[in-house]
Design a protein around this motif. Structure first.
Motif, short mmCIF file in Angstrom:
data_model
loop_
_atom_site.label_atom_id
_atom_site.label_comp_id
_atom_site.label_asym_id
_atom_site.label_seq_id
_atom_site.Cartn_x
_atom_site.Cartn_y
_atom_site.Cartn_z
N GLN A 164 34.91 44.60 37.63
CA GLN A 164 35.31 44.18 36.26
C GLN A 164 37.28 43.80 35.80
N GLN A 165 37.79 44.44 36.36
CA GLN A 165 39.35 44.55 36.58
C GLN A 165 39.43 43.26 37.59
N LEU A 166 38.43 42.62 38.55
CA LEU A 166 38.42 41.85 39.48
C LEU A 166 38.42 40.94 38.85
N THR A 167 37.68 40.77 37.83
CA THR A 167 37.51 39.22 36.90
C THR A 167 37.60 38.87 36.20
N GLU A 168 39.06 40.08 35.32
CA GLU A 168 40.14 39.80 34.70
C GLU A 168 41.31 38.95 35.31
N LEU A 169 41.39 40.46 36.73
CA LEU A 169 43.00 39.91 37.67
C LEU A 169 42.46 38.19 37.67
N SER A 170 41.27 37.65 38.08
CA SER A 170 40.57 36.43 38.79
C SER A 170 41.19 35.44 37.10
N LYS A 171 40.81 35.83 35.93
CA LYS A 171 41.31 35.14 35.04
C LYS A 171 42.84 35.00 34.72
N GLU A 172 43.77 36.39 35.82
CA GLU A 172 44.74 35.92 34.58
C GLU A 172 45.13 35.06 36.25
N MET A 173 45.13 35.43 37.52
CA MET A 173 45.58 34.41 38.00
C MET A 173 45.80 33.38 37.88
N GLN A 174 44.15 32.47 37.27
CA GLN A 174 43.68 30.86 37.36
C GLN A 174 45.20 30.51 35.98
N LYS A 175 45.38 31.64 35.43
CA LYS A 175 45.90 31.60 34.33
C LYS A 175 47.53 31.28 34.46
N TRP A 176 48.06 31.24 35.57
CA TRP A 176 49.23 31.93 36.23
C TRP A 176 49.96 30.55 36.43
N GLN A 177 48.08 30.57 37.74
CA GLN A 177 48.16 29.01 38.50
C GLN A 177 48.52 27.79 37.85
N GLY A 178 48.55 27.50 36.60
CA GLY A 178 47.75 26.85 35.14
C GLY A 178 49.57 26.34 35.20
N TYR A 179 50.22 28.05 34.92
CA TYR A 179 51.52 28.14 34.27
C TYR A 179 52.19 27.05 36.14
#
Length: 126
Positions: free
Chosen positions: A19-34
């Motif tokens: 679950q933590q890895l899934t959340e980290l993946s989502k957060e990394m995608q968000k920051w990549q968008g930034y």
């Protein structure tokens, strides 16, 4: 086949890590968008900060993957210990004259079925 408290705890931890890895993946995608947005707006300072955040998240993800791999290794070692115990039991049973070959094959088939069931109860390895 009942799971020991230790097995249940390991599996619960594996689920939390996933679950933590899934959340980290989502957060990394968000920051990549930034990062991409900052680059489009010609804001290298913002882009740099976002890239730094991605690097931090990547390190957290690496640590979680390592923890997950160690957890799976522990699970495999536990299975190997069970396999060793089963092999010893199998040798002992073979020494006893009271068990026919057909009975032994039936026991062996049941052990294989239980091993397959235990593997299907294991958390996914992805």
């Amino acid at each position: 086949m009942a799971l020991s408290e230790e097995q249940v705890a390991r599996r619960a931890l594996a689920i939390r890590i996933k679950q933590q890895l899934t959340e980290l993946s989502k957060e990394m995608q968000k920051w990549q968008g930034y990062v991409e947005l900052a680059k489009k707006q010609n804001r290298p300072d913002m882009s740099s900060q976002a890239e730094q955040r991605i690097a931090e998240l990547t390190e957290r993800a690496r640590a979680l993957w390592k923890q997950r791999d160690e957890l799976l290794t522990e699970e495999r070692f536990a299975e190997l210990e069970i396999d060793d115990e089963l092999a010893a039991l199998k040798r002992q049973v073979q020494k006893d004259d009271g068990v026919t070959d057909a009975e032994f094959e039936e026991i062996d088939d049941e052990l294989e079925r239980l091993k397959r069931q235990a593997e299907s109860d294991r958390p996914p390895a992805d």
